[in-house]
Design a protein around this motif. Structure first.
Motif, PDB file in Angstrom:
ATOM      1  N   HIS A 278      24.135 -47.812 -81.949  1.00  0.00           N
ATOM      2  CA  HIS A 278      24.348 -48.626 -83.155  1.00  0.00           C
ATOM      3  C   HIS A 278      23.931 -50.071 -82.902  1.00  0.00           C
ATOM      4  CE1 HIS A 278      26.972 -51.539 -85.349  1.00  0.00           C
ATOM      5  NE2 HIS A 278      26.379 -50.941 -86.358  1.00  0.00           N
TER       6      HIS A 278
ATOM      7  N   ARG B  55      21.147 -52.186 -84.852  1.00  0.00           N
ATOM      8  CA  ARG B  55      21.615 -53.351 -85.607  1.00  0.00           C
ATOM      9  C   ARG B  55      20.869 -54.618 -85.181  1.00  0.00           C
ATOM     10  NH1 ARG B  55      26.263 -55.069 -88.718  1.00  0.00           N
ATOM     11  NH2 ARG B  55      26.696 -57.225 -88.232  1.00  0.00           N
TER      12      ARG B  55
ATOM     13  N   ILE C 239      12.159 -55.973 -99.725  1.00  0.00           N
ATOM     14  CA  ILE C 239      12.506 -55.246 -98.502  1.00  0.00           C
ATOM     15  C   ILE C 239      11.372 -54.301 -98.107  1.00  0.00           C
ATOM     16  CG2 ILE C 239      14.166 -53.661 -97.445  1.00  0.00           C
ATOM     17  CD1 ILE C 239      16.346 -55.098 -98.882  1.00  0.00           C
TER      18      ILE C 239
ATOM     19  N   GLY D 101      22.381 -51.371-100.312  1.00  0.00           N
ATOM     20  CA  GLY D 101      22.197 -52.689-100.910  1.00  0.00           C
ATOM     21  C   GLY D 101      21.900 -52.746-102.389  1.00  0.00           C
TER      22      GLY D 101
ATOM     23  N   ARG E 170      37.770 -47.558 -89.784  1.00  0.00           N
ATOM     24  CA  ARG E 170      37.426 -47.415 -88.369  1.00  0.00           C
ATOM     25  C   ARG E 170      38.217 -46.243 -87.795  1.00  0.00           C
ATOM     26  NH1 ARG E 170      34.448 -50.773 -90.198  1.00  0.00           N
ATOM     27  NH2 ARG E 170      34.132 -52.911 -89.498  1.00  0.00           N
TER      28      ARG E 170
ATOM     29  N   PRO F 114      34.672 -59.198 -98.385  1.00  0.00           N
ATOM     30  CA  PRO F 114      34.004 -58.181 -99.217  1.00  0.00           C
ATOM     31  C   PRO F 114      32.905 -57.456 -98.453  1.00  0.00           C
ATOM     32  CG  PRO F 114      33.233 -60.366 -99.828  1.00  0.00           C
ATOM     33  CD  PRO F 114      34.387 -60.566 -98.876  1.00  0.00           C
ATOM     34  N   PHE F 115      32.424 -58.068 -97.360  1.00  0.00           N
ATOM     35  CA  PHE F 115      31.347 -57.466 -96.568  1.00  0.00           C
ATOM     36  C   PHE F 115      31.851 -56.901 -95.242  1.00  0.00           C
ATOM     37  CE2 PHE F 115      29.276 -60.767 -99.223  1.00  0.00           C
ATOM     38  CZ  PHE F 115      28.391 -59.963 -99.926  1.00  0.00           C
ATOM     39  N   GLY F 116      33.160 -56.684 -95.125  1.00  0.00           N
ATOM     40  CA  GLY F 116      33.700 -56.169 -93.871  1.00  0.00           C
ATOM     41  C   GLY F 116      33.617 -57.206 -92.775  1.00  0.00           C
ATOM     42  N   GLY F 117      33.525 -56.749 -91.495  1.00  0.00           N
ATOM     43  CA  GLY F 117      33.500 -57.734 -90.428  1.00  0.00           C
ATOM     44  C   GLY F 117      33.179 -57.177 -89.064  1.00  0.00           C
TER      45      GLY F 117
ATOM     46  N   ARG G  38      30.235 -54.543 -87.426  1.00  0.00           N
ATOM     47  CA  ARG G  38      29.784 -53.712 -88.540  1.00  0.00           C
ATOM     48  C   ARG G  38      29.627 -54.525 -89.813  1.00  0.00           C
ATOM     49  NH1 ARG G  38      29.062 -48.508 -86.248  1.00  0.00           N
ATOM     50  NH2 ARG G  38      27.950 -48.202 -88.212  1.00  0.00           N
TER      51      ARG G  38
ATOM     52  N   CYS H  24      28.477 -56.331 -92.994  1.00  0.00           N
ATOM     53  CA  CYS H  24      27.303 -56.025 -93.815  1.00  0.00           C
ATOM     54  C   CYS H  24      26.094 -56.846 -93.370  1.00  0.00           C
ATOM     55  CB  CYS H  24      27.617 -56.346 -95.269  1.00  0.00           C
ATOM     56  SG  CYS H  24      26.233 -56.098 -96.377  1.00  0.00           S
TER      57      CYS H  24
HETATM   58  C1  HEM Z   1      27.491 -57.270-103.046  1.00  0.00           C
HETATM   59  C2  HEM Z   1      26.799 -56.402-102.341  1.00  0.00           C
HETATM   60  C3  HEM Z   1      27.253 -55.736-101.088  1.00  0.00           C
HETATM   61  C4  HEM Z   1      28.524 -55.426-100.671  1.00  0.00           C
HETATM   62  C5  HEM Z   1      29.839 -55.657-101.420  1.00  0.00           C
HETATM   63  C6  HEM Z   1      28.399 -54.825 -99.364  1.00  0.00           C
HETATM   64  C7  HEM Z   1      29.480 -54.399 -98.588  1.00  0.00           C
HETATM   65  C8  HEM Z   1      29.371 -53.824 -97.336  1.00  0.00           C
HETATM   66  C9  HEM Z   1      30.491 -53.386 -96.530  1.00  0.00           C
HETATM   67  C10 HEM Z   1      31.965 -53.523 -96.927  1.00  0.00           C
HETATM   68  C11 HEM Z   1      29.990 -52.868 -95.390  1.00  0.00           C
HETATM   69  C12 HEM Z   1      30.800 -52.240 -94.239  1.00  0.00           C
HETATM   70  C13 HEM Z   1      31.284 -53.330 -93.310  1.00  0.00           C
HETATM   71  C14 HEM Z   1      32.300 -52.875 -92.281  1.00  0.00           C
HETATM   72  O1  HEM Z   1      32.473 -51.662 -92.055  1.00  0.00           O
HETATM   73  O2  HEM Z   1      32.951 -53.778 -91.683  1.00  0.00           O
HETATM   74  C15 HEM Z   1      28.548 -52.965 -95.449  1.00  0.00           C
HETATM   75  C16 HEM Z   1      27.683 -52.545 -94.462  1.00  0.00           C
HETATM   76  C17 HEM Z   1      26.313 -52.603 -94.556  1.00  0.00           C
HETATM   77  N1  HEM Z   1      25.571 -53.166 -95.584  1.00  0.00           N
HETATM   78 FE1  HEM Z   1      26.319 -54.057 -97.249  1.00  0.00          FE
HETATM   79  N2  HEM Z   1      27.079 -54.767 -99.012  1.00  0.00           N
HETATM   80  C18 HEM Z   1      26.347 -55.317-100.031  1.00  0.00           C
HETATM   81  C19 HEM Z   1      24.976 -55.499-100.057  1.00  0.00           C
HETATM   82  C20 HEM Z   1      24.112 -55.098 -99.065  1.00  0.00           C
HETATM   83  C21 HEM Z   1      22.689 -55.350 -99.077  1.00  0.00           C
HETATM   84  C22 HEM Z   1      21.941 -56.136-100.127  1.00  0.00           C
HETATM   85  C23 HEM Z   1      22.178 -54.756 -97.954  1.00  0.00           C
HETATM   86  C24 HEM Z   1      20.767 -54.692 -97.430  1.00  0.00           C
HETATM   87  C25 HEM Z   1      19.722 -54.991 -98.117  1.00  0.00           C
HETATM   88  C26 HEM Z   1      23.293 -54.148 -97.235  1.00  0.00           C
HETATM   89  C27 HEM Z   1      23.188 -53.455 -96.040  1.00  0.00           C
HETATM   90  C28 HEM Z   1      24.249 -53.015 -95.288  1.00  0.00           C
HETATM   91  C29 HEM Z   1      24.098 -52.328 -94.023  1.00  0.00           C
HETATM   92  C30 HEM Z   1      22.796 -51.939 -93.345  1.00  0.00           C
HETATM   93  C31 HEM Z   1      25.396 -52.074 -93.548  1.00  0.00           C
HETATM   94  C32 HEM Z   1      25.789 -51.367 -92.246  1.00  0.00           C
HETATM   95  C33 HEM Z   1      26.057 -52.368 -91.136  1.00  0.00           C
HETATM   96  C34 HEM Z   1      26.480 -51.716 -89.832  1.00  0.00           C
HETATM   97  O3  HEM Z   1      27.035 -50.607 -89.864  1.00  0.00           O
HETATM   98  O4  HEM Z   1      26.255 -52.314 -88.757  1.00  0.00           O
HETATM   99  N3  HEM Z   1      24.438 -54.387 -97.951  1.00  0.00           N
HETATM  100  N4  HEM Z   1      28.196 -53.567 -96.643  1.00  0.00           N
END
Ligand code: HEM
Length: 416
Positions: free
Chosen positions: A85, A89, A143, A247, A299, A357-360, A363, A365
């Motif tokens: 991972h 990443r 993208i 996304g 998790r 909102p994007f986790g932390g 992992r 986002c």
């Molecule tokens: C408002 C829009 C978005 C929200 C609310 C959101 C939210 C999240 C959340 C909650 C996670 C999981 C984090 C965790 O487990 O701690 C995540 C992971 C991820 N997001 Fe987003 N996301 C958004 C937009 C996007 C966009 C625009 C992209 C790419 C173009 C994207 C790509 C990813 C990827 C690749 C992961 C996996 C990261 C990993 O596992 O290392 N997301 N997102």
């Protein structure tokens, strides 16, 4: 409460289910959903910090996303854990770095402007599908790097829409739930949908390799891991689909909620029109606080761990709860009120473990800065071109779409 009843409530009304449990049982409580192991839900930012800064080898996230395996493929960063991972990443982070975002803004602005100019101007309009069309075109252009005159653009767009419909529901999703992700993948249930998508994506990969641009795919093609190796075509395909699935609808949903809240806040749309991109960004952040697209992140514990003072056995799922952290009155006074001003000014609210909102952690986002940039630009374009009002005065309830929480009426507005 029985497991069946908890499952029904989690599916139908996750917000009230979580708020009630928090009130009744406190900062850490267990819920039981479907066939899942028990989830220890965490409502306090200190507990959330423990998880996000904890040992990544013991806190796996990939398992929780396994249901997406048939679409994303086994190299997807969303599905991996541990060293594989981290490798994937690290390869993917550079194009999404905050300082790169300004370079994408012009394309996003142009796409938003073209779409908004074509919207009907009289009567009620459901915004959700229109916003999805914008964010899909952003993925294709910024993208994947598809050029405007590329003859494959129309077909690629249609094929990806069809694939997303499969991810989000329909009869094949039932097969997926019944067979499980690995069997579904082996049996090739989605092959008729995926084969043409893969062919088109491999063509785009070859085209960017021959003639790179400033898009994300071109940067991914140039990326090298610590051993100097580039990603294979298979890996690139899996990550492109991952970026699309992670996304595209998430960002459209955040936009839909921002509009839904703004037009039901006294003077909200006028302040957006007057406040430019700065206010648009604050409004998007406040919508992500009050109506997070995902209510929890998960998790899976790989060994026994103590979190927030509780001894949890291996196999437990810990669930930092975005919805509950975002409603804490000591962090966000009058937490139920939509007030973008919280995210403006000298000491804006929203910190590393209080606005999630994007986790932390490892992992978090990858697309967070990208999503915020899109929210800002697309909202500002809408504000400049449109006067919006609620189609009906009542607020839109929250509905579930697979795992995301969306406005139930699709963000219905009156346009003038
Ligand atoms: C408002 C829009 C978005 C929200 C609310 C959101 C939210 C999240 C959340 C909650 C996670 C999981 C984090 C965790 O487990 O701690 C995540 C992971 C991820 N997001 Fe987003 N996301 C958004 C937009 C996007 C966009 C625009 C992209 C790419 C173009 C994207 C790509 C990813 C990827 C690749 C992961 C996996 C990261 C990993 O596992 O290392 N997301 N997102």
């Amino acid at each position: 409460m029985s497991r069946a009843e908890q499952t029904a409530r989690w599916i139908a009304r996750p917000g009230p289910f979580l708020f009630n449990a928090h009130r009744e049982f406190g900062e850490v409580f267990t819920i039981r959903i479907g066939t899942e192991p028990p989830w220890a839900v965490l409502a306090h930012p200190d507990a959330v910090r423990e998880v996000f800064t904890g040992d990544a080898a013991a806190l796996h996230a990939g398992k929780a996303n396994l249901i997406l395996l048939p679409f994303l493929g086994s190299s997807s960063v969303l599905l991996l854990d541990g060293p594989t991972h981290l490798r994937q990443r690290k390869l993917m982070l550079p194009p999404f770095h905050g300082k790169r975002m300004a370079g994408y803004e012009d394309d996003v602005r142009r796409i938003a402007r073209e779409h908004v100019a074509g919207w009907p101007r009289d009567g009620a309009l459901k915004l959700a599908p229109r916003l999805q069309a914008i964010t899909l075109d952003v993925v294709l252009r910024v993208i994947f790097g598809v050029r405007e005159h590329d003859a494959a653009l129309g077909e690629l767009r249609a094929r990806l829409e069809r694939m997303m419909a499969g991810v989000m529901g329909g009869p094949s999703l039932l097969a997926l739930l019944a067979l499980g992700p690995r069997r579904t993948d082996e049996l090739g249930v989605y092959r008729p949908i995926l084969r043409p998508v893969d062919k088109l994506l491999l063509q785009q990969i070859a085209a960017r390799r021959a003639d790179p641009g400033d898009d994300v795919l071109s940067l991914l093609l140039a990326a090298r891991d610590e051993d100097g190796r580039p990603m294979s075509d298979r890996e690139l395909r899996d990550e492109l689909v991952t970026l699309l699935v992670a996304g595209h609808e998430t960002t459209a949903t955040a936009l839909a909620w921002t509009v839904e809240r703004l037009i039901r806040t006294e003077g909200g749309w006028d302040r957006l029109r007057a406040g430019g991109e700065e206010y648009a960004e604050a409004a998007g952040k406040e919508a992500l606080r009050l109506r997070p697209v995902l209510p929890v992140v998960l998790r899976h514990l790989q060994r026994d761990m103590t979190i927030a003072g509780h001894d949890l056995p291996a196999g437990t799922v810990v669930a930092p709860c975005i919805s509950l952290v975002h409603r804490r009155p000591e962090i966000y006074p009058e937490p139920a009120r939509f007030r973008p001003e919280r995210f403006l000014g000298p000491e804006p609210q929203g910190g590393t473990y209080t606005w999630i909102p994007f986790g932390g952690g490892v992992r978090r986002c990858i697309g967070a800065a990208f999503a915020i940039m899109e929210l800002k630009i697309i909202l500002a374009e809408m504000a400049a071109a449109l006067e919006l009002a609620p189609a009906r005065p009542e607020m839109e309830p929250t509905a579930r779409r697979t795992i995301t929480l969306v406005p139930a009426r699709g963000a219905e507005v009156l346009v003038s």
